[in-house]
Design an enzyme around this catalytic site. Structure first.
Site, short mmCIF file in Angstrom:
data_model
loop_
_atom_site.label_atom_id
_atom_site.label_comp_id
_atom_site.label_asym_id
_atom_site.label_seq_id
_atom_site.Cartn_x
_atom_site.Cartn_y
_atom_site.Cartn_z
N LYS A 76 -0.88 -0.86 -4.53
CA LYS A 76 -2.14 -0.18 -4.15
C LYS A 76 -1.80 1.27 -3.87
CE LYS A 76 -4.79 -0.13 0.16
NZ LYS A 76 -5.48 -0.99 1.16
N LEU A 77 -2.53 2.17 -4.51
CA LEU A 77 -2.29 3.60 -4.31
C LEU A 77 -3.41 4.22 -3.49
CD1 LEU A 77 -1.29 4.67 -7.96
CD2 LEU A 77 0.23 3.97 -6.08
N LYS A 78 -3.07 5.00 -2.49
CA LYS A 78 -4.06 5.79 -1.78
C LYS A 78 -4.45 6.94 -2.69
CE LYS A 78 -4.11 3.63 2.14
NZ LYS A 78 -5.34 2.96 2.63
N ASP A 122 -7.20 2.89 -3.21
CA ASP A 122 -7.96 2.91 -1.95
C ASP A 122 -8.22 4.35 -1.56
OD1 ASP A 122 -7.44 1.50 1.43
OD2 ASP A 122 -9.13 2.54 0.49
N GLU A 149 -11.15 0.59 -3.80
CA GLU A 149 -11.46 0.24 -2.41
C GLU A 149 -12.12 1.39 -1.68
OE1 GLU A 149 -7.93 -1.19 -0.46
OE2 GLU A 149 -8.86 -1.23 1.51
N ASN A 151 -10.27 5.30 1.07
CA ASN A 151 -10.61 5.46 2.49
C ASN A 151 -11.75 6.47 2.68
OD1 ASN A 151 -7.29 4.84 2.86
ND2 ASN A 151 -8.68 3.77 4.25
N GLY A 192 -4.29 -4.62 5.66
CA GLY A 192 -3.26 -4.38 6.68
C GLY A 192 -3.55 -3.12 7.48
N SER A 211 0.86 -1.19 0.00
CA SER A 211 0.00 0.00 0.00
C SER A 211 0.90 1.24 0.00
CB SER A 211 -0.88 0.01 1.25
OG SER A 211 -1.74 1.13 1.24
N LYS A 252 -9.95 -7.73 7.26
CA LYS A 252 -9.00 -7.37 8.32
C LYS A 252 -9.56 -7.89 9.63
CE LYS A 252 -7.66 -2.89 6.34
NZ LYS A 252 -7.82 -1.42 6.52
N ASP A 262 -13.88 -2.15 2.49
CA ASP A 262 -12.96 -2.33 3.63
C ASP A 262 -13.73 -1.89 4.88
OD1 ASP A 262 -9.63 -0.88 4.39
OD2 ASP A 262 -11.09 -1.87 5.67
#
Ligand SMILES: CC(=O)N[C@@H](Cc1ccc2ccccc2c1)C(=O)O
Ligand SMILES: [Mg+2]
Length: 367
Positions: free
Chosen positions: A161-163, A188, A213, A190, A290, A135, A262, A238
């Site tokens: 995986k890129l934020k 992702d 995500e 968030n 994670g 990530s 998770k 998630d």
């Protein structure tokens, strides 16, 4: 077995580099560890909660309070216990899944160590190595991002995986896709986007992403359904998936076609395994998320990620992705994989010297 004491340890661990997401920038982990001392031996569990309630409603001081005032007293008064009964024992406490997960994992570790069974055996692992992804945080500029990604690709990570967040999405994703060719790539958010962004998020379809995500807030299932109907890229949840019940619900409603599992987020590894089974039944692939765990949580995650329906590389990165030195022997990436620990319980030992050296306060012993 009976639990005779519960110890709460707090450890400060600096990150090797800042980790920025749509909800903030982390430079260190404030880790809460639980050790149970039982009639059959000790067991360890790691709480995944962050220092602040910005990923979910839990945070580390809150988790410590819930364990100290509710979960540990219930466990110490329970007499004979088994890991399989901990969720029911703790059901009188609503939510607080990360706090519950840390304690249940410590009990599971003590129980399986005493039985000479590894977590992998306990979960029914079907492999000895798990494919690993990494990530990557939001960077000050695309150049820095590309340098960090190039380093991970050189280390052998099998998925990037890129934020992302509004204002940092199409440009960095395009640049990374050009850099890494057809290496697996996903993003992702968030929860940083809203329904007004659905058309914009559709522009990500050109990059052949594995998934997007958690673009919207945890409770907004309807907008995830609307996005899934509007774009090609599979939607992965998630934060929204906090139990097997909810996994079944959001999959059935078409809000997600891939699930990030998770154990800390869902109340423990037993619930995580139940989510794995529900998704396998429904033909929905899963991968192991994670929470910047130390080797203690990382060991359990790697064993979980070895279950049959974990068919996508997870965020089970090597120890050195986050820490210069780990609380356990480090997890080292070999050919883009981590080895599933084979010893009893989690299969790793906490380094007592570092536990003492990095302790941010003396351990709290509850009896
Ligand atoms: C690897 C990854 O992206 N994890 C989380 C986000 C995250 C980010 C930063 C964290 C800092 C301290 C503790 C937990 C954290 C979790 C996620 O998948 O959404
Ligand atoms: Mg996530």
């Amino acid at each position: 077995m009976r639990v005779e004491a519960v110890e709460l340890h707090r450890v400060a661990m600096p990150l090797v580099r800042p980790f920025e997401t749509s909800f903030g920038r982390q430079t260190a982990r404030d880790v809460l560890l639980v050790r149970v001392r039982t009639t059959v031996g000790d067991g360890w569990g790691e709480c995944v909660a962050m220092a602040d309630p910005v990923y979910s409603s839990e945070y580390v001081d809150g988790c410590e309070a819930v364990i100290r005032h509710y979960l540990a007293p219930a466990l110490l008064a329970a007499g004979e216990v088994a890991a399989e009964g901990i969720a029911a024992l703790f059901a009188f406490v609503v939510g607080n899944r990360m706090a519950k997960a840390a304690v249940e994992t410590a009990v599971l570790d003590a129980q399986t160590r005493a039985a000479g069974v590894s977590f992998g055996e306990y979960f029914g692992a079907d492999r000895e190595f798990v494919d690993c992804g990494v990530s990557v945080g939001i960077a000050p500029a695309v150049e820095e991002l590309l340098a960090e990604v190039a380093g991970y690709v050189d280390e052998g990570y099998r998925r990037i995986k890129l934020k992302i967040k509004p204002g940092w999405d199409l440009e960095p994703v395009r640049a990374v896709r050009e850099l890494i060719g057809d290496t697996l790539l996903q993003v992702d958010a968030n929860t940083a986007y809203t329904r007004a962004d659905i058309e914009h998020l559709g522009l990500l379809d050109e990059f052949g992403l594995l998934l997007i995500e958690q673009p919207f807030v945890e409770e907004d299932i309807l907008t995830h359904i609307a996005l899934a109907e509007a774009i090609e890229t599979p939607v992965c949840l998630d934060e929204s998936v906090v139990s097997a019940e909810l996994a079944f619900d959001v999959i059935g409603r078409g809000a997600t076609s891939i699930v990030n599992i998770k154990a800390g987020r869902v109340g423990g590894y037993l619930e995580a395994a139940r989510i794995h089974d529900v998704c396998a039944e429904l033909g929905v692939p899963v991968w192991c998320g994670g929470m910047l765990e130390t080797g203690i949580g990382r060991a359990a995650n790697v064993a979980l990620a070895a279950m049959e329906n974990f068919t996508l590389p997870g965020d089970t990165s090597a120890s050195n992705r986050y820490f210069a030195e780990d609380l356990t022997e480090p997890f080292v990436l070999v050919d883009g994989r981590l080895a599933v620990p084979t010893g009893p319980g989690s299969g790793v030992e906490v380094r007592a010297d570092l536990l003492r050296a990095w302790a941010s306060r003396p351990p709290l012993e509850l009896t």
